[in-house]
Scaffold this active site. Structure first.
Site, mmCIF file in Angstrom:
data_model
loop_
_atom_site.group_PDB
_atom_site.id
_atom_site.type_symbol
_atom_site.label_atom_id
_atom_site.label_comp_id
_atom_site.label_asym_id
_atom_site.label_seq_id
_atom_site.Cartn_x
_atom_site.Cartn_y
_atom_site.Cartn_z
ATOM 1 N N ASP A 65 0.819 -1.207 0.000
ATOM 2 C CA ASP A 65 0.000 0.000 0.000
ATOM 3 C C ASP A 65 0.856 1.263 0.000
ATOM 4 O O ASP A 65 0.504 2.267 -0.619
ATOM 5 C CB ASP A 65 -0.933 0.007 1.212
ATOM 6 N N GLY A 66 2.001 1.225 0.690
ATOM 7 C CA GLY A 66 2.875 2.388 0.727
ATOM 8 C C GLY A 66 3.373 2.776 -0.656
ATOM 9 O O GLY A 66 3.506 3.963 -0.972
ATOM 10 N N LYS A 150 2.342 13.607 24.178
ATOM 11 C CA LYS A 150 2.149 15.010 24.518
ATOM 12 C C LYS A 150 0.823 15.490 23.941
ATOM 13 O O LYS A 150 0.568 15.349 22.743
ATOM 14 C CB LYS A 150 3.292 15.867 23.962
ATOM 15 N N ARG A 167 -8.264 19.306 22.438
ATOM 16 C CA ARG A 167 -7.026 18.927 23.101
ATOM 17 C C ARG A 167 -6.910 17.419 22.967
ATOM 18 O O ARG A 167 -7.764 16.665 23.424
ATOM 19 C CB ARG A 167 -7.046 19.337 24.585
ATOM 20 N N ASP A 169 -3.967 13.995 21.359
ATOM 21 C CA ASP A 169 -2.621 13.649 20.902
ATOM 22 C C ASP A 169 -2.411 14.056 19.449
ATOM 23 O O ASP A 169 -1.285 14.000 18.938
ATOM 24 C CB ASP A 169 -2.379 12.140 21.047
#
Length: 287
Positions: A65-66, A150, A167, A169
């Protein structure tokens, strides 16, 4: 069925997959016996510039697929169909298995298989009023933290409507083709690949009411990065193109003017691919 006129073929081979070394030449010889000229482009990385010769009628893509995502990015404004042969391990996009290549080519030349027109997105980053990044993607674009675990803050607008302050990831904007990729892993829905829609999927949102949202493919989606972030941010398209974001950047996502043209398999349809790849199972139904 009308015969398709094919005079020149570009074979794009993922050279990191050993099977492509011999198969690419075998296909080139097979096409030559049919009076069709071909060129083999050997790629070892997803950032290699792909040159497409004028007059190319078909691209045969050897990889996973890539490799298809790589091809779609460079072919999106050429209008050339992609016949993708799966040399990978998963392959939601590459429906044609390695032992079906000859049949698939013959069916294409004879006009027996269809072309699926897949929606693509174009993504721009606006910084201080100037466009500093612009690219296309077939699967998805992702805004995420460049640090580990984060939380970042983002403002989302859909069209002219402020859709909220997130807010999380990160956030994913995926096409129907990309609905079986990162968006699915983040809890997004699976969409039929022929739909003209986009999926907005928050990644691990801080507020649990922030759920995946499916919007019209005609929607302009704008993500603004406010100041005061506690981490660096990055933009990724199809996991292959990356760009470092800054506070106050504005990311604009919209439908591309052109589509990826993928040759479908005669042996299986999209639902069968989903069933097999996702291992859907159960007892047979008897009326």
């Amino acid at each position: 069925m009308e015969q398709r006129s094919v005079q020149r073929v570009l074979i794009i081979a993922n050279w990191r997959k050993e099977a492509s070394h011999t198969l690419s030449q075998t296909i080139a010889d097979y096409l030559l016996n049919k009076g069709i000229a071909s060129t083999i482009f050997r790629t070892n990385a997803e950032d290699e510039v792909l040159q497409v010769e004028k007059g190319t009628d078909l691209v045969i893509c050897l990889g996973g697929d890539g490799t298809v995502l790589y091809c779609a990015r460079y072919l999106q404004d050429h209008g050339i169909p992609i016949l993708a042969i799966n040399l990978g391990t998963f392959g939601f996009i590459t429906e044609i298995s390695v032992d079906e290549w000859q049949e698939a080519i013959d069916f294409y030349l004879e006009g027996k298989n269809c072309i699926s027109r897949r929606l693509m997105i174009r993504v721009s980053v606006i910084r201080e009023g100037a466009k500093v990044f612009h690219a296309h993607a077939l699967n998805e674009m992702v805004v995420s933290s460049s640090g580990i675990s984060k939380v970042i803050s983002m403002a989302l607008r859909i069209g002219d409507t402020e859709a909220g302050y997130f807010r999380s990831d990160g956030i994913i904007v995926a096409t129907p083709t990309g609905s079986t990729g990162y968006s699915l892993a983040a809890g997004g829905p699976i969409l039929d690949v022929d739909l003209s829609t986009l999926i907005i999927t928050p990644i691990c949102p801080f507020t649990l009411s922030n759920r995946p949202l499916v919007v019209s493919g005609e929607s302009n989606i704008t993500i603004t990065i406010p100041s005061g972030q506690r981490t660096g941010l990055s933009l990724s398209l199809d996991g292959q193109q990356n760009f470092t974001l800054m506070e106050e950047d504005v990311i604009v996502v919209e439908k591309s003017r052109s589509k990826a043209l993928l040759v479908t398999s005669k042996r299986r349809n999209y639902i069968e691919v989903l069933r097999d790849k996702l291992n859907w199972s159960g007892g047979g139904f008897h009326a």
